[in-house]
Design a protein around this motif. Structure first.
Motif, short mmCIF file in Angstrom:
data_model
loop_
_atom_site.label_atom_id
_atom_site.label_comp_id
_atom_site.label_asym_id
_atom_site.label_seq_id
_atom_site.Cartn_x
_atom_site.Cartn_y
_atom_site.Cartn_z
N ALA A 1 29.19 -46.46 21.11
CA ALA A 1 28.26 -47.20 20.25
C ALA A 1 28.85 -48.51 19.71
O ALA A 1 28.36 -49.05 18.73
CB ALA A 1 27.81 -46.32 19.09
N VAL B 1 26.37 -51.22 19.07
CA VAL B 1 25.58 -51.02 17.84
C VAL B 1 26.36 -51.54 16.64
O VAL B 1 25.81 -52.24 15.78
CB VAL B 1 25.21 -49.53 17.64
CG1 VAL B 1 24.50 -49.31 16.31
CG2 VAL B 1 24.36 -49.03 18.79
N THR C 1 25.13 -54.75 14.36
CA THR C 1 24.71 -54.39 13.00
C THR C 1 25.70 -54.84 11.93
O THR C 1 25.37 -54.83 10.75
CB THR C 1 24.50 -52.86 12.93
OG1 THR C 1 23.74 -52.43 14.05
CG2 THR C 1 23.75 -52.45 11.67
N ALA D 1 20.98 -47.61 11.88
CA ALA D 1 21.04 -47.96 13.31
C ALA D 1 21.58 -46.81 14.15
O ALA D 1 21.77 -46.96 15.35
CB ALA D 1 21.89 -49.20 13.51
N LEU E 1 24.59 -45.48 14.16
CA LEU E 1 25.93 -45.73 14.68
C LEU E 1 26.82 -44.50 14.60
O LEU E 1 27.66 -44.28 15.46
CB LEU E 1 26.58 -46.88 13.88
CG LEU E 1 28.06 -47.16 14.15
CD1 LEU E 1 28.30 -47.56 15.61
CD2 LEU E 1 28.57 -48.24 13.20
#
Length: 99
Positions: free
Chosen positions: A13, A16, A20, A78, A80
């Motif tokens: 991730a 991400v 973010t 999100a 994560l």
């Protein structure tokens, strides 16, 4: 009361996290009723550079307020993190308020 928020990223991730990160950092500096952000930063892999999670220390009136703060972090929204813990923490050494 202080709380330590420890969050471990989901494998794979990193994109991400990168996308973010600006929103996450803005969230930490924005006013949050009942919460004062004290310190934090990314947890790192053994290579010392790859970000694999987050450690935050906040001051909040109670556990539910701290958990709400953690739940509203853009990283969390999100998706994560694979895991997140929010625990009361006694900032014993290095606390500028206890000098």
């Amino acid at each position: 009361m202080y709380f330590a928020i420890v969050a471990i990223d989901r494998p794979g991730a990193s994109d991400v996290r990168t996308k973010t990160r600006p929103a996450h950092r803005e969230y930490l500096s924005a006013p949050n009723p009942g919460v004062a952000y004290r310190l934090g930063g990314p947890l790192l892999a053994p290579d010392g550079t790859t970000m694999i999670g987050s450690l935050l220390v906040i001051e909040a009136q109670d556990l539910s307020t701290a958990e709400r703060f953690a739940a509203n972090d853009p990283y969390r929204k999100a998706d994560l993190f694979a895991e997140v813990s929010v625990r009361p923490w006694d900032w014993g050494t290095g606390n500028p308020d206890k000098r």
